[in-house]
Design a protein around this motif. Structure first.
Motif, mmCIF file in Angstrom:
data_model
loop_
_atom_site.group_PDB
_atom_site.id
_atom_site.type_symbol
_atom_site.label_atom_id
_atom_site.label_comp_id
_atom_site.label_asym_id
_atom_site.label_seq_id
_atom_site.Cartn_x
_atom_site.Cartn_y
_atom_site.Cartn_z
ATOM 1 N N GLN A 114 5.807 -4.398 -29.880
ATOM 2 C CA GLN A 114 5.838 -4.673 -28.452
ATOM 3 C C GLN A 114 4.799 -3.806 -27.739
ATOM 4 O OE1 GLN A 114 7.762 -7.132 -27.168
ATOM 5 N NE2 GLN A 114 8.364 -7.510 -29.297
ATOM 6 N N GLU A 115 3.958 -4.418 -26.941
ATOM 7 C CA GLU A 115 2.951 -3.686 -26.173
ATOM 8 C C GLU A 115 3.320 -3.743 -24.699
ATOM 9 O OE1 GLU A 115 -1.099 -4.526 -27.124
ATOM 10 O OE2 GLU A 115 -0.699 -4.757 -29.270
ATOM 11 N N CYS A 116 4.527 -3.282 -24.429
ATOM 12 C CA CYS A 116 5.019 -3.268 -23.055
ATOM 13 C C CYS A 116 5.869 -2.021 -22.862
ATOM 14 C CB CYS A 116 5.828 -4.537 -22.768
ATOM 15 S SG CYS A 116 7.163 -4.870 -23.966
ATOM 16 N N ILE A 117 6.125 -1.677 -21.627
ATOM 17 C CA ILE A 117 6.925 -0.490 -21.325
ATOM 18 C C ILE A 117 8.348 -0.922 -20.997
ATOM 19 C CG2 ILE A 117 5.059 1.045 -20.662
ATOM 20 C CD1 ILE A 117 5.415 0.234 -17.792
ATOM 21 N N ILE A 118 9.311 -0.165 -21.536
ATOM 22 C CA ILE A 118 10.717 -0.569 -21.508
ATOM 23 C C ILE A 118 11.396 -0.100 -20.217
ATOM 24 C CG2 ILE A 118 12.955 -0.266 -22.638
ATOM 25 C CD1 ILE A 118 11.445 -0.084 -25.283
ATOM 26 N N PRO A 119 12.003 -1.028 -19.482
ATOM 27 C CA PRO A 119 12.672 -0.634 -18.237
ATOM 28 C C PRO A 119 14.042 -0.044 -18.511
ATOM 29 C CG PRO A 119 12.952 -2.983 -18.591
ATOM 30 C CD PRO A 119 12.089 -2.479 -19.723
ATOM 31 N N PRO A 120 14.537 0.781 -17.605
ATOM 32 C CA PRO A 120 15.919 1.272 -17.745
ATOM 33 C C PRO A 120 16.890 0.175 -17.326
ATOM 34 C CG PRO A 120 14.958 2.098 -15.721
ATOM 35 C CD PRO A 120 13.859 1.342 -16.430
ATOM 36 N N PRO A 121 18.171 0.316 -17.662
ATOM 37 C CA PRO A 121 19.164 -0.680 -17.221
ATOM 38 C C PRO A 121 19.264 -0.716 -15.698
ATOM 39 C CG PRO A 121 20.075 0.818 -18.878
ATOM 40 C CD PRO A 121 18.780 1.400 -18.443
ATOM 41 N N ASP A 122 19.717 -1.835 -15.177
ATOM 42 C CA ASP A 122 19.981 -1.914 -13.739
ATOM 43 C C ASP A 122 20.970 -0.828 -13.342
ATOM 44 O OD1 ASP A 122 18.329 -4.092 -13.316
ATOM 45 O OD2 ASP A 122 19.926 -5.565 -13.622
ATOM 46 N N GLY A 123 20.673 -0.130 -12.266
ATOM 47 C CA GLY A 123 21.565 0.919 -11.786
ATOM 48 C C GLY A 123 21.388 2.254 -12.474
ATOM 49 N N TYR A 124 20.363 2.382 -13.314
ATOM 50 C CA TYR A 124 20.128 3.644 -14.032
ATOM 51 C C TYR A 124 19.924 4.792 -13.045
ATOM 52 C CZ TYR A 124 17.866 7.074 -17.111
ATOM 53 O OH TYR A 124 17.536 8.206 -17.814
ATOM 54 N N LYS A 125 20.519 5.939 -13.377
ATOM 55 C CA LYS A 125 20.352 7.153 -12.582
ATOM 56 C C LYS A 125 19.811 8.263 -13.472
ATOM 57 C CE LYS A 125 24.287 6.229 -9.503
ATOM 58 N NZ LYS A 125 25.542 6.805 -8.931
ATOM 59 N N LEU A 126 19.163 9.227 -12.873
ATOM 60 C CA LEU A 126 18.731 10.386 -13.650
ATOM 61 C C LEU A 126 19.960 11.023 -14.278
ATOM 62 C CD1 LEU A 126 16.033 12.017 -11.337
ATOM 63 C CD2 LEU A 126 15.691 10.488 -13.288
ATOM 64 N N PRO A 127 19.884 11.422 -15.573
ATOM 65 C CA PRO A 127 21.071 11.907 -16.293
ATOM 66 C C PRO A 127 21.729 13.109 -15.621
ATOM 67 C CG PRO A 127 19.266 11.477 -17.810
ATOM 68 C CD PRO A 127 18.689 11.371 -16.427
ATOM 69 N N ILE A 128 23.024 13.204 -15.798
ATOM 70 C CA ILE A 128 23.768 14.387 -15.380
ATOM 71 C C ILE A 128 23.276 15.557 -16.221
ATOM 72 C CG2 ILE A 128 26.075 15.425 -15.323
ATOM 73 C CD1 ILE A 128 27.156 12.561 -14.876
ATOM 74 N N ARG A 129 23.155 16.708 -15.610
ATOM 75 C CA ARG A 129 22.529 17.847 -16.281
ATOM 76 C C ARG A 129 23.526 18.663 -17.105
ATOM 77 N NH1 ARG A 129 17.559 15.925 -16.254
ATOM 78 N NH2 ARG A 129 16.792 15.490 -14.156
ATOM 79 N N TRP A 130 22.985 19.319 -18.115
ATOM 80 C CA TRP A 130 23.750 20.197 -18.976
ATOM 81 C C TRP A 130 24.167 21.447 -18.204
ATOM 82 C CZ3 TRP A 130 25.676 19.712 -23.803
ATOM 83 C CH2 TRP A 130 26.120 20.864 -24.436
ATOM 84 N N PRO A 131 25.364 22.000 -18.392
ATOM 85 C CA PRO A 131 26.370 21.640 -19.407
ATOM 86 C C PRO A 131 27.387 20.588 -18.941
ATOM 87 C CG PRO A 131 27.001 23.680 -18.361
ATOM 88 C CD PRO A 131 25.685 23.290 -17.748
ATOM 89 N N LYS A 132 27.280 20.152 -17.673
ATOM 90 C CA LYS A 132 28.220 19.159 -17.165
ATOM 91 C C LYS A 132 28.137 17.850 -17.952
ATOM 92 C CE LYS A 132 29.865 17.400 -12.707
ATOM 93 N NZ LYS A 132 29.558 17.278 -11.247
#
Length: 600
Positions: A114-132
């Motif tokens: 695949q020569e394309c860039i992969i989108p995140p899922p609909d509604g994706y948010k920046l991950p919750i941070r460690w250690p939470k």
């Protein structure tokens, strides 16, 4: 024939040089035909790769920087949001189901990439941070309900509102992973004093066991295939716990021999006693002498649990006896046992390993010429990899305890060409200085913004060692085409894997916060197409994640141009020593969402 001044040349002059030239021409043609045949045959045996279809030779000088055309990569469709190229469920039907080998790595051919860039899922948010993040993650980041529905009674995870919560349950630890590991520590005191540092969890679920061990100073590689459990490894990495896609099947795991201090399996349903115990042979290979193998679930404690295991008492008793017999034949001894947990220890006794040389003894000693550390598309052998007796500090009890072992040159460094205690110490000093420079360039290092890190082409793990005091972990990658230094990485108490960056990495999209590479394009430009390496980096990097690219100035302009086509922002910086021939690219991946027209 006319001269330059337009006058007709004399015929004798023409004949005087035409004949020798003709003869020479015929000779050269024959010679070129002969040499062409040789080189064509070599080309057929050794395939070649273009660096990049967009690459153009610099028009200024041959020594100038590599030039590439501007490129913009289209968006992949949303159906690729969890795309794992080398473990793609859409390709499973093409491969054998024998020993579940279809779940192993099977990468697509070049023409299917695949020569394309992969989108995140609909509604994706920046991950919750460690250690939470260890205890919760956004549902839309890993939108898979199968485990939640099928394992709800075992408390692997549960969905509440917009989040998945991880209560620390599991099939064999209904009272929580903490109490389960407490019992294990009581049975293995070496888990408490720094003796045990590296572990592997086969069939890891959502990696709650590995997550609990992090607070106890034990660094675990959680391993699971991509199967009907849906995204176990992606859940683990979303939580900030080390994990990698893999399965014990027909190929060796991508780790050196005699490396892990402990291996664990909690009701992972691997048929340990089938196929002559070949799966146990692979556990034996990667476990260092004196290391521990922990099993909970069938057939351990069959007298009390057999009714809950959908089998008979006699069948479970038979399975346990076969297991014990096989382990004894492989130089394991039963170390301790309580409730549902049984622990075996890999012996260091030389006399036990002499049994493998006895005629008709099973399993036999491996003597077929396969390197014990060869583990990239290498079949599992029905034989025992016996510890090399020339190593005096390979056994677990002979290693310095953690954290002292981190900065002591391991014995196996002598196996590396050019490796020595002095080279190891110089490498340590170099990375201490370089990471301080990186910290100035990327202030996010050391904060909760960076948790999961890949060092894409490590040597001794110096980059990871220099980051050891930060709240992050590093997956050290050693190229399958480079000198084998991964054993050194494990001996100093770090983790890593073999890999070939001409192929996709064994992970899900959006699973790492920082990718680091040091001269990778210089090392691999003759084998791997730069475009595909960068697209793979984009696949596995989280939105807002960073890439630190320490590279020859010959490649940096080309890398930056391709990165721009992937919607990365890059800037060029000087190295810590100000070397003009080398530069550092600091790149950051932007967060974007799929367009409505994205249908690739």
């Amino acid at each position: 024939m006319k001269n330059k001044d337009g006058k007709q040349a004399s015929q004798p002059e023409k004949c005087s040089w035409t004949i020798p030239v003709a003869i020479t021409f015929v000779v050269l043609c024959g010679l070129s035909f002969y040499l062409g045949g040789i080189f064509c045959s070599v080309k057929e045996r050794y395939p070649t790769w273009d660096i990049n279809k967009a690459v153009e030779t610099s028009k200024e000088t041959a020594a100038g920087p590599l030039q590439v055309k501007d490129v913009t990569f289209p968006e992949c469709s949303l159906k690729f949001q969890d795309y794992t190229p080398c473990t793609d469920p859409k390709r499973w039907k093409k491969y054998s189901r024998h020993r579940l080998s279809f779940l192993e790595r099977h990468c697509p051919p070049v023409f299917e990439r695949q020569e394309c860039i992969i989108p995140p899922p609909d509604g994706y948010k920046l991950p919750i941070r460690w250690p939470k993040s260890r205890d919760e993650c956004w549902y839309r980041n890993v939108p898979y309900d199968w485990i939640n529905k099928q394992k709800s009674d075992q408390h692997w995870l549960k969905k509440e509102g917009e989040k998945f919560l991880f209560p620390g349950g599991g099939t064999m630890f209904p009272h929580g992973v903490g109490r389960y590991v407490d019992l294990m520590e009581d049975l293995i005191p070496a888990m408490k004093d720094g003796t045990i540092r590296t572990a592997i969890d086969t069939g890891c679920g959502v990696a709650s066991w590995g997550g609990d061990l992090l607070d106890r100073g034990i660094l675990t590689v959680s391993l699971a295939p991509r199967d009907n459990h849906e995204a176990q490894v992606q859940f683990a990495l979303e939580r900030g716990i080390p994990a990698i896609l893999g399965i014990i099947s027909t190929q060796r795991l991508p780790f050196p021999s005699n490396s892990f201090d402990m291996a664990h399996c909690s009701r992972c349903l691997i048929p340990w006693t089938e196929y002559g115990g070949i799966y146990l042979l692979e556990v034996h290979r990667i476990l260092r002498p004196g290391g521990f193998w922990v099993l909970s679930g069938p057939p351990v404690n069959f007298k009390r649990r057999w009714k809950g295991w959908n089998t008979t008492l006699e069948a479970q008793r038979s399975d346990y006896e076969k297991l014990q017999e096989l382990l004894t034949s492989m130089c394991f001894k039963l170390y301790n046992q309580k409730d549902d947990i049984a622990i075996w220890q890999k012996l260091t006794d030389k006399s036990c390993y002499k049994n493998f040389e006895t005629p008709d003894y099973y399993p036999p000693k491996c003597d077929d010429g396969t390197e014990p550390d060869s583990a990239w598309y290498t079949p599992i052998r029905p034989c025992v990899v016996a510890p090399n007796q020339r190593y005096k500090k390979l056994a677990l009890k002979s290693l310095p305890k953690w954290p002292e072992r981190l900065h002591i040159a391991p014995e196996r460094i002598s196996d590396v060409r050019g490796g020595s205690d002095g080279a190891f110490n110089n490498d340590d000093k170099k990375w201490t200085k370089r990471v301080k420079h990186y910290k100035k360039l990327v202030p996010a290092i050391g904060t909760d913004k960076i948790r999961n890190v890949v060092d894409m082409n490590t040597i001794y793990g110096g980059f990871a060692a220099a980051l050891i005091d930060y709240p992050l972990w590093v997956m050290n990658v050693v190229s399958s085409y480079s000198p084998n230094t991964l054993a050194v990485v494990y001996d100093r108490g770090l983790i890593g894997t073999y890999h070939d960056w001409c192929e996709a990495f064994s992970t899900y999209p959006r699973t790492y916060d920082l990718l680091h590479l040091d001269g990778l394009f210089t090392a691999e430009s003759q084998r791997c197409e730069m475009k595909y390496i960068l697209l793979e980096m984009d696949r596995i990097l989280r939105p807002d994640g960073y890439a630190i690219i320490h590279e020859s100035s010959y490649f940096t302009n080309a890398v930056a141009k391709i990165a721009k086509g992937m919607r990365w922002g890059c800037r060029e910086e000087n190295t810590e020593n100000g070397v003009e021939k080398e530069k550092i690219l600091i790149c950051q991946k932007k967060l974007w969402y799929a367009s409505k027209h994205s249908s690739r």
